[in-house]
Design an enzyme around this catalytic site. Structure first.
Site, mmCIF file in Angstrom:
data_model
loop_
_atom_site.group_PDB
_atom_site.id
_atom_site.type_symbol
_atom_site.label_atom_id
_atom_site.label_comp_id
_atom_site.label_asym_id
_atom_site.label_seq_id
_atom_site.Cartn_x
_atom_site.Cartn_y
_atom_site.Cartn_z
ATOM 1 N N SER A 149 -10.033 -0.314 6.937
ATOM 2 C CA SER A 149 -9.473 -0.222 5.582
ATOM 3 C C SER A 149 -8.661 -1.430 5.139
ATOM 4 O O SER A 149 -8.188 -1.467 4.001
ATOM 5 C CB SER A 149 -8.613 1.037 5.458
ATOM 6 O OG SER A 149 -9.423 2.185 5.508
ATOM 7 N N LYS A 158 0.843 -1.193 0.000
ATOM 8 C CA LYS A 158 0.000 0.000 0.000
ATOM 9 C C LYS A 158 0.881 1.247 0.000
ATOM 10 O O LYS A 158 1.862 1.331 0.755
ATOM 11 C CB LYS A 158 -0.920 -0.010 1.222
ATOM 12 C CG LYS A 158 -1.956 1.112 1.242
ATOM 13 C CD LYS A 158 -2.902 0.955 2.443
ATOM 14 C CE LYS A 158 -3.974 2.021 2.461
ATOM 15 N NZ LYS A 158 -4.897 1.878 3.622
ATOM 16 N N SER A 202 -9.747 2.086 2.633
ATOM 17 C CA SER A 202 -8.903 2.833 1.723
ATOM 18 C C SER A 202 -7.926 1.979 0.925
ATOM 19 O O SER A 202 -7.340 2.435 -0.055
ATOM 20 C CB SER A 202 -8.107 3.871 2.513
ATOM 21 O OG SER A 202 -7.243 3.230 3.462
#
Length: 497
Positions: A179, A80, A155
């Protein structure tokens, strides 16, 4: 050999360790897959082809020398884009850090490299991890591989989409209000939020410091456990890091058994607003746990109903403080610096151009909640609710070993459906937020497809702080039983890209 991109992480590591496949071949297979499908999915913001192949060659050289390899050496991973990574961009999905090349590695990044894990690149995300759909990325949305017109969660939608589209067998996400777990649920993958402080936050760009937690994402419970052990553990560079042994999550994942466990069903997570198919699959999972030998107990946690408003005061308040560092003076974007404007004007112009609408919304909300005359009424009251939620968990775990609930109230919704309705978007995290407020451990595992739309549903498992192994024990039992019933992993049913 079977398509290298379809192997689990554990199978890939075994193939590399035995010499059945080289780490370079594995990396190249995944890079080729990215080249073939990511134009449609948009899981990655940056693909580090050269760095990935160099890391893979290093693993092969170590094996050739007879060195002992780690449990995940040679396995590719999607990271990420919130973790600093020396020499390649870290944007946090924001224009304000576009082009920024960090001079150091986050602790998680370093531990991945030390484990011989091959980082393929950085994945798309909601800007500064603020969102539940990855539509808030400054670089465009990511599609859900099950249906590219739907969101992959947020997210960390880029990480979950990379797994579900077989672009990587492992990924790293972060979980501030769900998330990791929410993207896992809507893409049919496994996502784990470790106990707060169980994985270092050093080098992870901060959104809400008392809530943020990095964790593993994978296609199987065992793969998530192997990754969990690779990244977890005490870090003196993080003042919130827990100085205690990492729970035995791999052992738990290998020996999943719920016989004799007391499992609590959270009464407050259900009813109006929950998709019928989601509740159907959840209820079937509860009955499965009963069949596997667990005792099912209904548990009431009344303060959980206040979690959403409390979260959306605490998280924006901390964000307004953390994001103050993006002032155009030290790094990142700088707008209007033509010699005629003051530093304050340059900062204002930079933030206007660099931050997206959702980030601005949360900064304004957080600044208001912390302002003189409103602090006690808003932020202070939210912290009191947080205490009540923690007490509800403590009372529940005095009675049961773990709690279960749906991970999300609905399956993946269409891209664009909620983008102009922040409250509807926030409701996606209804079931996941309480665990962030309390700091305990939680996981999402696939539990089937909703009959209305054929999209994945997630089962959330919640454990006390530092009892992360219980997640893997229950998750592995559910995964094995459901895979046996289906005859294959759930992702086998995903449409081919």
């Amino acid at each position: 050999m079977t398509d290298l991109t379809r192997l689990t992480a554990a199978e890939t590591a075994a193939a590399v360790a035995s010499g059945e496949a080289s780490a370079v071949d594995v990396a190249q297979a995944h890079l080729d897959r990215i080249g073939a499908v990511d134009e449609k999915v948009h899981a990655f913001l940056h693909v580090d082809t050269e760095g990935a192949l160099d890391a893979a060659r290093a693993v092969d050289e170590r094996r050739a020398k007879g060195e002992k390899l780690g449990p995940l050496a040679g396995v590719p991973l999607a990271l990420k884009d919130i973790f600093t990574t020396k020499g390649i961009p870290t944007t946090v999905g924001s224009k304000i850090l576009e082009g920024w090349i960090p001079p150091y590695d986050a602790t998680v990044t370093k531990r991945l490299k030390d484990a011989g894990i091959v980082i393929l690149g950085k994945t798309n995300m909601d800007e500064f991890a603020m969102g539940s759909s990855t539509e808030n990325s400054a670089y465009g949305p990511t599609g859900n591989p099950w249906d590219l017109t739907r969101i992959p969660g947020g997210s960390g939608g880029g990480s979950s989409a990379a797994l579900a589209s077989y672009q990587a067998p492992l990924a790293i996400g972060t979980d501030t209000g769900g998330s990791i777990r929410q993207p896992a649920a809507v893409t049919g993958t496994v996502g784990v939020k470790p106990t707060y402080g169980g994985v270092s936050r050093y080098g992870m760009v901060a959104f809400s410091s008392s809530l943020d937690q990095g964790g593993p994402c994978a296609r199987t419970v065992l793969d998530a456990a192997l990754l969990h052990e690779a990244i977890a553990g005490y870090d003196p560079l993080d003042s919130t890091s827990i100085d205690a042994p990492v729970p035995s999550v791999v052992e738990a994942a290998r020996n999943g058994n719920v016989q004799g466990m007391r499992i609590g069903v959270v009464k407050e997570f259900g009813g109006e607003g929950y998709q019928a198919g989601v509740m159907q699959r959840f209820n079937e999972s509860v009955e499965l746990l009963r069949e596997l030998g667990a005792e099912i107990v209904e548990i009431s946690c009344p303060s959980f109903k206040l979690a959403l408003p409390a979260y959306y005061l605490i998280a924006p308040s901390e964000a307004s403080s953390n994001l103050a560092r993006f002032d155009a003076m030290r790094y990142g974007l700088r707008v209007g610096d033509d010699g005629t404007k003051s530093a304050e004007e340059v900062t204002a112009l930079t933030r206007e151009a660099g931050f997206g609408d959702e980030v601005k919304r949360r900064i304004i909300l957080g600044t208001y909640a912390l302002s003189s005359g409103y602090y006690d009424a808003y932020y202070g009251s939210a912290q009191k609710v947080r205490t009540l939620i923690t007490r509800d968990f403590e009372a529940a775990f005095g009675t049961v070993d773990v709690l279960v609930s749906p991970t999300t109230p609905t399956t993946a919704f269409p891209i664009g459906e909620r983008v102009d309705d922040p409250m509807a978007m926030y409701l996606a995290d209804l079931c996941t937020i309480p665990s962030n407020l309390a700091g305990n451990a939680a996981m999402s595992v696939p539990c089937g497809l909703a009959p209305e739309d054929g999209l994945p549903v997630g089962l959330q498992i919640i454990a006390p702080a530092m009892a992360d192994d219980r997640l893997y024990r229950v998750g592995a039992a559910v995964e094995a039983a459901l895979t046996g019933r289906w005859g294959h992993p759930l992702l086998e049913e995903a449409p081919a890209l």
